[in-house]
Every structure is written in C-alpha cells, then in structure tokens.
Enzyme design. Structure first.
Site, short mmCIF file in Angstrom:
data_model
loop_
_atom_site.label_atom_id
_atom_site.label_comp_id
_atom_site.label_asym_id
_atom_site.label_seq_id
_atom_site.Cartn_x
_atom_site.Cartn_y
_atom_site.Cartn_z
N LYS A 117 -1.56 -9.41 2.77
CA LYS A 117 -0.89 -8.96 3.99
C LYS A 117 -1.76 -7.93 4.69
CE LYS A 117 2.81 -6.12 4.04
NZ LYS A 117 2.36 -5.04 4.97
N ASP A 138 -1.02 -6.11 -0.32
CA ASP A 138 -1.53 -5.50 0.91
C ASP A 138 -3.04 -5.29 0.87
OD1 ASP A 138 0.53 -5.16 2.74
OD2 ASP A 138 1.19 -3.25 1.90
N GLU A 192 8.33 -4.09 11.32
CA GLU A 192 8.80 -2.80 10.83
C GLU A 192 9.26 -1.89 11.96
OE1 GLU A 192 7.48 0.94 7.94
OE2 GLU A 192 6.19 -0.83 8.09
N GLU A 214 -2.09 -5.51 8.62
CA GLU A 214 -1.38 -4.98 9.77
C GLU A 214 -2.15 -5.24 11.07
OE1 GLU A 214 0.43 -1.14 7.27
OE2 GLU A 214 -0.70 -0.80 9.12
N ASP A 234 0.83 -1.20 0.00
CA ASP A 234 0.00 0.00 0.00
C ASP A 234 0.87 1.25 0.00
OD1 ASP A 234 0.91 -0.15 2.59
OD2 ASP A 234 -1.08 -0.15 3.54
N SER A 235 2.19 1.06 0.03
CA SER A 235 3.13 2.16 -0.17
C SER A 235 3.00 2.74 -1.58
CB SER A 235 4.58 1.69 0.05
OG SER A 235 4.83 0.46 -0.60
#
EC number: 2.1.2.11
Length: 272
Positions: free
Chosen positions: A121, A91, A190, A123, A52-53
């Site tokens: 993925k 993501d 991270e 978070e 998602d970066s």
C-alpha cells in the site's frame, strides 16, 4: 450467503472485488506481530494491514515517517507467519517510493520476497502514479491511499479532515479513478467527508476502505491498538473503542506485582 461463511479459503484481491459486487462489507485491521495477527486472523478479518502506524504504536514515534523498510519487512514477516485466511497488505514506508519509481519497485519486491506479503500500500494519487504503474508492471498488487495521508503530515501541517473544499474533493475523485485505471485493487480513504467517500465508492469498481470516511464505502479499517483501547491518547471522532485493554493489562500487571511482593506467587502448585 456471505463469502466469509462460504469457505475459510484465503482472501484474495479477487475475493474483495466479489464482496463489493455482492454488497458485502470488508473488514480490515492492522497487526504488527505474530501473536496479534494470529488472533485477528482467527477472528475472521478479511484484510490485515501491516501499517506504517507501527511507527507510532510499536516504536513510540510521533509520526509514521521514521519507520524504515527493513522494519516494515520485519513486522510483515511476523504477521504473515500467523495468517491462514486474511489478505496481508504491507505499507511502503516514507521515502521508499516517492519520486523514484525504480526504488518503489525495488522496495515492493523486497516486501513481497522477504515478508511474503500479498500486496503493498502507498499514499497519493497522480503524484505517485509512475511508481504505482512500475510496481504493478511486476505483478505486485497495489492498494492506494487518499485523503489524509499521514506520510505528508509536514506538507499539510495538520491531521484535520481533508477534501472539504471543492478543488481538493475533485482532485481526490480524479485520483481515485486514476488509481483504478492504473490497476490498483482497492483504495483506503482516510478522514474525508462521508458524502465524498460515498461518491468515490460509487464512482469506481474497486473496493473503497474507509477510516473516518463514513459508512457509504465498501469496508472499514482501524488500528488494532486504538480499537482495543491499548492506546489512550488518540481519540478521533471516527474511532470506536471495543475494549479498554490498557486498564485491563495494567490491572493484571499490578496484581502480578502484588502477588510477587507478598510471596503469593508462585505457590506450591506452581513450582517443581
């Protein structure tokens, strides 16, 4: 002999587990489009993260929050078309899994069907465990993400190193074990202390991939635009720039402009 050199067959979640058992480090980079993914895959990277970066490096947003599920599927599908070997992880963007496990499952199914990804993925730890379990119940591989979780930036209010205090560190270790028990095949850590990251890697059987988490983990991930020096403003301690493509590309563009202005391009050999 390393698994990478044994064969060019597709990397799977099982292959990553074997790599951890054999002590072979896992390489992971982001990609968001066909052309870049083709290069990264042919170079031999083990995992490609469609992160998602993309919200930052592709769309210019300040955070990862604005990117949508449709946009992540677009980037994921573009990457998958180029990949022959690497495991492709996409993501789940902000708002597609938090607090609603049914929506988490539906979002993951869309990514798997429409982007043809290998895994998703997300978070978080205990707070997203219901979503993790529901996604896994459909047979969709899940990679976790703990430590600094950029989708929660407004909660934290800073991109500083996470889990420096004992309470947060203990929760992180607990969350890693919960994700492993649930069935996640790997976890990204991270921006946490290296000693804590190494402890987590030793505490669980699944691969731990670090970004700003030291060398005691099972693999590393970087954002491709940062690693190649396409982005210039972002310079955390953990980032090693392997090139300065910003300067190289800008120089090439300036040369092209000069050639056009001076009528040097196209020359006689470059026309019909």
């Amino acid at each position: 002999m390393s698994i990478h050199k044994e064969s060019a067959k597709r990397v799977t979640t099982h292959v990553l587990s074997e790599m951890k058992l054999k002590g072979e480090k896992i390489s992971m980079l982001t990609s968001y489009d066909y052309s870049m993914a083709l290069i990264v895959d042919r170079a031999g990277v083990d995992v490609i993260l469609v992160g998602d970066s993309a919200s930052n490096v592709m769309a210019g947003h300040e955070t990862t929050l604005p990117i949508t599920l449709d946009q992540m599927i677009y980037h994921g599908a573009s990457v998958v078309k180029a990949v022959q070997r690497a495991l492709v992880v996409v993501d789940l963007p902000f708002g597609t899994y938090q607090g609603n496990s049914k929506e988490a499952l539906n979002s993951s199914i869309r990514i798997m069907k429409e982007a043809s990804a290998d895994a998703v993925k997300l978070e978080g730890g205990r707070e997203v465990l219901e979503s993790v379990n529901r996604i896994l119940s459909a047979g969709i591989p899940v990679m976790g993400h703990l430590g600094l979780t950029p989708q929660s930036i407004h909660k934290f209010g800073t991109y500083a190193v996470r889990a420096k205090e004992d309470e947060e560190a203990e929760k992180l270790v607990e969350d890693a074990k919960l994700l492993e028990e649930a069935g996640c095949f790997a976890i990204v850590l991270e921006k946490i202390p290296a000693t804590l990251a190494a402890k987590v890697a030793q505490s669980v059987a699944i691969p731990i991939i670090g970004i700003g988490a030291g060398g005691g983990v099972d693999g590393q991930v970087l954002v491709i635009h940062d690693m190649l020096g396409i982005t210039q403003e972002f310079s955390p301690r953990f980032l090693r720039r392997y090139h300065n493509l910003f300067a190289e590309i800008q120089g090439a563009v300036e040369t092209y402009i000069g050639d056009v202005k001076s009528r040097d391009f196209p020359n006689e050999r470059e026309q019909y």
